[in-house]
Design a protein around this motif. Structure first.
Motif, PDB file in Angstrom:
ATOM      1  N   PHE B 105       0.845  -1.198   0.000  1.00 47.07           N
ATOM      2  CA  PHE B 105       0.000   0.000   0.000  1.00 47.07           C
ATOM      3  C   PHE B 105       0.883   1.252   0.000  1.00 47.07           C
ATOM      4  CE2 PHE B 105      -1.571   3.371   2.841  1.00 47.07           C
ATOM      5  CZ  PHE B 105      -2.757   3.740   2.225  1.00 47.07           C
ATOM      6  N   GLN B 107       3.912   1.712  -1.127  1.00 45.97           N
ATOM      7  CA  GLN B 107       4.612   1.973  -2.383  1.00 45.97           C
ATOM      8  C   GLN B 107       3.667   2.287  -3.533  1.00 45.97           C
ATOM      9  OE1 GLN B 107       8.420   1.782  -3.293  1.00 45.97           O
ATOM     10  NE2 GLN B 107       7.892   2.806  -1.398  1.00 45.97           N
ATOM     11  N   TYR B 108       2.416   1.802  -3.468  1.00 43.26           N
ATOM     12  CA  TYR B 108       1.497   2.002  -4.600  1.00 43.26           C
ATOM     13  C   TYR B 108       0.548   3.167  -4.381  1.00 43.26           C
ATOM     14  CZ  TYR B 108      -1.266   0.774  -8.693  1.00 43.26           C
ATOM     15  OH  TYR B 108      -1.874   0.808  -9.920  1.00 43.26           O
ATOM     16  N   SER B 109      -0.001   3.313  -3.180  1.00 39.79           N
ATOM     17  CA  SER B 109      -1.083   4.270  -2.933  1.00 39.79           C
ATOM     18  C   SER B 109      -0.669   5.463  -2.082  1.00 39.79           C
ATOM     19  CB  SER B 109      -2.260   3.557  -2.236  1.00 39.79           C
ATOM     20  OG  SER B 109      -2.768   2.516  -3.036  1.00 39.79           O
ATOM     21  N   GLU B 111       3.284   6.545  -1.274  1.00 41.92           N
ATOM     22  CA  GLU B 111       4.538   7.178  -1.684  1.00 41.92           C
ATOM     23  C   GLU B 111       4.422   7.948  -2.996  1.00 41.92           C
ATOM     24  OE1 GLU B 111       8.840   7.205  -3.098  1.00 41.92           O
ATOM     25  OE2 GLU B 111       6.902   6.944  -4.074  1.00 41.92           O
ATOM     26  N   PRO B 112       3.745   7.418  -4.044  1.00 41.81           N
ATOM     27  CA  PRO B 112       3.681   8.163  -5.311  1.00 41.81           C
ATOM     28  C   PRO B 112       2.963   9.509  -5.193  1.00 41.81           C
ATOM     29  CG  PRO B 112       3.123   5.847  -5.657  1.00 41.81           C
ATOM     30  CD  PRO B 112       3.153   6.069  -4.162  1.00 41.81           C
TER      31      PRO B 112
END
Lengths: 221, 221
Positions: B105, B107-109, B111-112
């Protein structure tokens, strides 16, 4: 409950054409483990219903539910849990970390480009403004594929010495990259790896796209 | 080599202001494990030098190198390897999968949006065209924070019953979200958790930003 017992049924809420969802189906099939599949049309907003948000407040498929109602989100975490203690996860800590590294690479540097280019091409209207993103997504997708090609030049798999969870994670969207306008023609090692994955026992492919999706993809490339 | 021995020195190639890099430093400090830090100015393109690409072809920091030269990429995979067999990772397979779920979660939802809003605010020129992305990034950052707040309403930690790798992964950028113009004012449970993390033994904070970065951030919010 600690490790999953083979007799315990799990329920997967998923959208069948989604590579993230298919990862979980592929591993469950290869483990020969019983499961129930509940189709969730994430392409038309079904992950934002009150019923689904009670399962995953992050509004994403897949979501895995145990018989006791406990929920696990994030496809790659599901792969790790389901494969725990099997040959699909390396027993050596360093190799396990390398497999995890590829799974984080998949979610950060690969899926947001390879999968999103495919989704926009096949599951958004032909006149969607999101199509303006496609050239940049395809460029970044090729950068991720180049990293994979380099690894596969000297390794058979991404999970260590054997096929396993990192291969399943990366295979899901790589095998259908062309549906997002990302050609695999210049990646011989990736193509050979795709054939090795397809030859593993109990392999199942993504379902064929319906005619509407195929027409949109044909108009996008 | 399987699990890391406490006597083995590892080298971390990292950019100190990066939350992804700081995760690894924080865990190494809390484990009391010896390490060497090599500063890599990713903000000015140093991850694209031939020397660095030989370490990580994906051109990202952090990169961890063992004494025997073996390389591990992806900050969250490093946390799992370094913490393997310690109290920073749950021993129960289901809890371990939940911790991994939060790390994916992150890294995908998370950090970006949270990290990228901060990077654009503090490390790109005031007239950078990337600043047009900030409103959308901040909106998505708040969506991720709302998911965290909901979890923390009934749990003390993200790693199971104890502080551990998933807390370190999520803490890194959450604690400095305001530097990207993402206010934490409306998240009481997140603020209480941040204080709990800061009170853990051998905690170390990110270094203070330099004056130039601070001025850009002040001009961005």
């Amino acid at each position: 409950m600690s490790a999953p017992g083979m007799k315990d049924n799990v329920t997967v809420h998923g959208f069948s054409p989604s590579g993230n969802c298919h990862k979980v189906r592929l591993l469950l099939e290869q483990l020969g483990r019983p499961y129930t599949w509940v189709e969730v049309r994430s392409d038309i907003g079904a992950t934002h219903s009150p019923e689904f948000l009670a399962i995953n407040p992050n509004a994403k498929v897949p979501a895995l539910v145990r018989e006791d109602g406990a929920v696990l989100t994030e496809s790659n975490a599901m792969l790790c849990w389901l494969a725990d203690g099997t040959s699909f996860v390396p027993s050596d800590a360093w190799q396990r970390a390398q497999a995890l590294s590829w799974m984080f690479f998949e979610q950060y540097s690969h899926e947001p480009y390879v999968a999103v280019a495919r989704f926009i091409s096949g599951w958004t209207p032909i006149d969607s403004p999101r199509r303006a993103e496609l050239p940049r997504l395809r460029e970044r997708a090729h950068a991720a594929l180049a990293v994979m090609e380099r690894h596969l030049a000297s390794h058979d798999w991404f999970t260590g010495a054997h096929y396993g969870v990192a291969d399943i994670a990366l295979f899901a969207y790589t095998a259908v990259a062309d549906e997002g306008g990302v050609s695999l023609a210049s990646y011989p090692a990736i193509n050979a790896w795709i054939e090795r994955v397809r030859a593993t026992p109990k392999f199942v492919a993504l379902p064929d796209n319906d005619n509407e999706v195929r027409a949109r993809i044909a108009a996008s490339v």
